[in-house]
Write an enzyme that holds these catalytic residues in place. Sequence first.
Site, mmCIF file in Angstrom:
data_model
loop_
_atom_site.group_PDB
_atom_site.id
_atom_site.type_symbol
_atom_site.label_atom_id
_atom_site.label_comp_id
_atom_site.label_asym_id
_atom_site.label_seq_id
_atom_site.Cartn_x
_atom_site.Cartn_y
_atom_site.Cartn_z
ATOM 1 N N GLY A 8 0.829 -1.212 0.000
ATOM 2 C CA GLY A 8 0.000 0.000 0.000
ATOM 3 C C GLY A 8 0.859 1.255 0.000
ATOM 4 O O GLY A 8 0.487 2.285 0.572
ATOM 5 N N GLY A 11 -0.383 4.855 -0.827
ATOM 6 C CA GLY A 11 -1.455 5.444 -0.029
ATOM 7 C C GLY A 11 -0.977 6.604 0.836
ATOM 8 O O GLY A 11 0.176 7.044 0.743
ATOM 9 N N GLN A 12 -1.884 7.094 1.677
ATOM 10 C CA GLN A 12 -1.574 8.289 2.477
ATOM 11 C C GLN A 12 -0.362 8.062 3.386
ATOM 12 O O GLN A 12 0.544 8.888 3.441
ATOM 13 C CB GLN A 12 -2.790 8.694 3.331
ATOM 14 N N ASP A 34 2.593 -1.714 -4.411
ATOM 15 C CA ASP A 34 1.189 -1.318 -4.422
ATOM 16 C C ASP A 34 0.523 -2.022 -5.596
ATOM 17 O O ASP A 34 1.210 -2.556 -6.475
ATOM 18 C CB ASP A 34 1.067 0.208 -4.552
ATOM 19 N N ILE A 35 -0.790 -1.983 -5.616
ATOM 20 C CA ILE A 35 -1.513 -2.664 -6.707
ATOM 21 C C ILE A 35 -1.376 -1.915 -8.032
ATOM 22 O O ILE A 35 -1.524 -2.479 -9.101
ATOM 23 C CB ILE A 35 -2.992 -2.882 -6.311
ATOM 24 N N ASP A 49 -0.534 -7.126 -5.644
ATOM 25 C CA ASP A 49 -1.901 -7.229 -5.129
ATOM 26 C C ASP A 49 -1.803 -8.123 -3.896
ATOM 27 O O ASP A 49 -1.485 -9.314 -4.005
ATOM 28 C CB ASP A 49 -2.792 -7.869 -6.205
ATOM 29 N N TYR A 138 -15.281 -1.532 8.717
ATOM 30 C CA TYR A 138 -13.875 -1.164 8.917
ATOM 31 C C TYR A 138 -13.424 -1.566 10.323
ATOM 32 O O TYR A 138 -12.378 -2.199 10.507
ATOM 33 C CB TYR A 138 -13.744 0.346 8.719
ATOM 34 N N LYS A 142 -10.659 -4.196 11.754
ATOM 35 C CA LYS A 142 -9.522 -3.750 12.575
ATOM 36 C C LYS A 142 -9.425 -4.577 13.862
ATOM 37 O O LYS A 142 -8.323 -4.961 14.276
ATOM 38 C CB LYS A 142 -9.633 -2.256 12.886
HETATM 39 N N1 SER Z 1 -8.603 7.781 9.315
HETATM 40 C C1 SER Z 1 -9.337 6.539 9.318
HETATM 41 C C2 SER Z 1 -10.669 6.691 8.728
HETATM 42 O O1 SER Z 1 -11.225 7.760 8.826
HETATM 43 C C3 SER Z 1 -9.462 6.022 10.719
HETATM 44 O O2 SER Z 1 -8.523 5.066 10.968
HETATM 45 O O3 SER Z 1 -11.191 5.760 8.206
#
Ligand code: SER
Length: 311
Positions: A8, A11-12, A34-35, A49, A138, A142
């Site tokens: 990843g 990503g951010q 990354d993909i 992937d 999500y 987690k």
């Molecule tokens: N920044 C993330 C989100 O908003 C939280 O882990 O999904």
Amino acid sequence: MNRILVTGANGQIGSELVGFLRESYGTDNVIASDISETSKTRGIYEVLDVMNYDRFLEVAKKYEVDAIIHLAALLSYKAEQNPVLAFDLNIGGLLNSLEVAKEIKAQHFSPSSIGAFGPSSPMIDTPQVTVQRPTTMYGITKVTGELLMDYYFNKFGVDTRSVRFPGLISHKTLPGGGTTDYAVACYYDALKDKKSICYLKEDTKLDMMYMPDALNAIVDLMEADSKDLIHRNAYNISSMSVTPKEFEESIQKIIPDFEMIYEIDPLRQAIADSWPEKMDIHWAQEEFNFLYFYDLDAMTQDMIDQLKKGA
Ligand code: SER
């Protein structure tokens, strides 16, 4: 850690972590993946992937990595729009990553989140160990991830480590599909047109952190002595607990006519309302000496300076 595979990486977090790690561990010792076909950073890059275990193992073996930092995942808002994909990617990808770490005997990091808590968790000074009954897909991924990482540590001796990240603010890559994304967007918008649309109510308080503190936390945790890590998966960490109104006021100290316009999105508001306002972070401070340097105004100043430079 000596040679590190980052998934990843576009990503951010990944797009900043890769460069940060390369400064300390050497350019060729950090493998970005990354993909996507193209890399956001210079240096070694592999298309990966994370759902493809054989390819994951092949890349890890090719570079003889001794640490995996697994970041590929869907964030909270996107996950609510596609819960089945979120479950498959966030759990399937993590499981593959842990299996690869077990196979090649690598250290392993993958982030958990404030999203691992839910409405029945204490909202203020949320303890390290408490009720975790998240109401989002999500969050479910987690909590499951935290348990899986503990399982691989206890059962197979994989050196798994993790933190529960709060909302992360950064100026290189925009987050995609998170509930805390407004806190990043408002800085870009402030410079562009002095107003930003916020989809959360002005008094919605959430834990937040500036990216440089988050990057240091990953490295400090990975370099900590394993025997000190009692709560290894996953530590509460945060450096500020902030509302949209407080972001607005902080930006106004530099751009006085900046304005936040509140247009509430019920889905993201409901997600934010189910998350802690302020976590207790003392176990991270005690067990791996977690430190942070940026408060809200220091972060605002730096964000605006950096975005101006990049503009
Ligand atoms: N920044 C993330 C989100 O908003 C939280 O882990 O999904």
